[in-house]
Write a protein that holds these residues in place. Structure first.
Motif, PDB file in Angstrom:
ATOM      1  N   ASN A 190       0.825  -1.207   0.000  1.00 51.84           N
ATOM      2  CA  ASN A 190       0.000   0.000   0.000  1.00 51.84           C
ATOM      3  C   ASN A 190       0.853   1.247   0.000  1.00 51.84           C
TER       4      ASN A 190
ATOM      5  N   GLU B 185       1.111   3.984  -2.952  1.00 56.57           N
ATOM      6  CA  GLU B 185       0.863   5.406  -2.669  1.00 56.57           C
ATOM      7  C   GLU B 185       2.040   6.249  -3.136  1.00 56.57           C
TER       8      GLU B 185
ATOM      9  N   GLN C 293       1.906   6.573  -6.870  1.00 56.28           N
ATOM     10  CA  GLN C 293       0.887   7.531  -7.303  1.00 56.28           C
ATOM     11  C   GLN C 293       1.375   8.956  -7.095  1.00 56.28           C
ATOM     12  N   GLN C 294       2.064   9.199  -5.971  1.00 60.03           N
ATOM     13  CA  GLN C 294       2.589  10.538  -5.717  1.00 60.03           C
ATOM     14  C   GLN C 294       3.659  10.888  -6.739  1.00 60.03           C
TER      15      GLN C 294
END
Length: 113
Positions: free
Chosen positions: A98, A102, A105-106
Motif C-alpha cells: 500500500n 501510494e 501515485q505521488q
C-alpha cells in the motif's frame, strides 16, 4: 557378519542362564500371606527379575506418555504462534505494498506537474 556375532552373544547368554539355573536348583521357602511354598531358587530369582522388569516398563511408559502429551502441547503452541506470525507477515506485506503504491501515485502526480 553382524548376525553371526549376535547369535554368538545370544548363545553365550543362554549358556550363562542355563549354568545359573543348574547351580541354583535348591528349593527355598516363600511366605505368601497365609501359606508357605517351596520353589527353586532360580525360579524365585527369574520371577523377581520379570516382575521388576514389568514394573520398570510400566513406570517408564507413564513417563513417556506424559512427555508425549507435553511435546504435543508444545507443538500446538508453536503451531499457533507460527500461524499468528504468518498472518502478521501477510499484513505487513500488504502495508508495504500500500505504501509503495501510494508512493508510486505521488511520483506520477509529481511527474505530471
Amino acid at each position: 557378519m553382524k548376525n553371526q556375532w549376535r547369535v554368538i552373544i545370544i548363545l553365550i547368554l543362554v549358556l550363562l542362564v542355563a549354568a545359573f539355573a543348574v547351580v541354583n536348583v535348591s528349593e527355598v521357602p516363600i511366605s505368601l500371606l497365609f501359606t508357605t511354598v517351596h520353589w527353586p531358587l532360580v525360579l524365585v530369582i527369574l520371577v523377581s527379575l520379570v516382575a521388576g522388569a514389568l514394573i520398570t516398563f510400566l513406570v517408564s511408559m507413564g513417563t513417556i506418555m506424559t512427555q508425549k502429551r507435553e511435546h504435543r502441547n508444545e507443538i500446538d503452541v508453536a503451531t499457533k504462534e507460527i500461524d499468528e506470525l504468518r498472518e502478521e507477515n501477510a499484513a505487513l506485506k500488504r502495508r508495504v505494498n500500500n505504501v509503495s503504491s501510494e508512493n508510486g501515485q505521488q511520483n506520477q502526480k509529481i511527474e505530471e506537474l
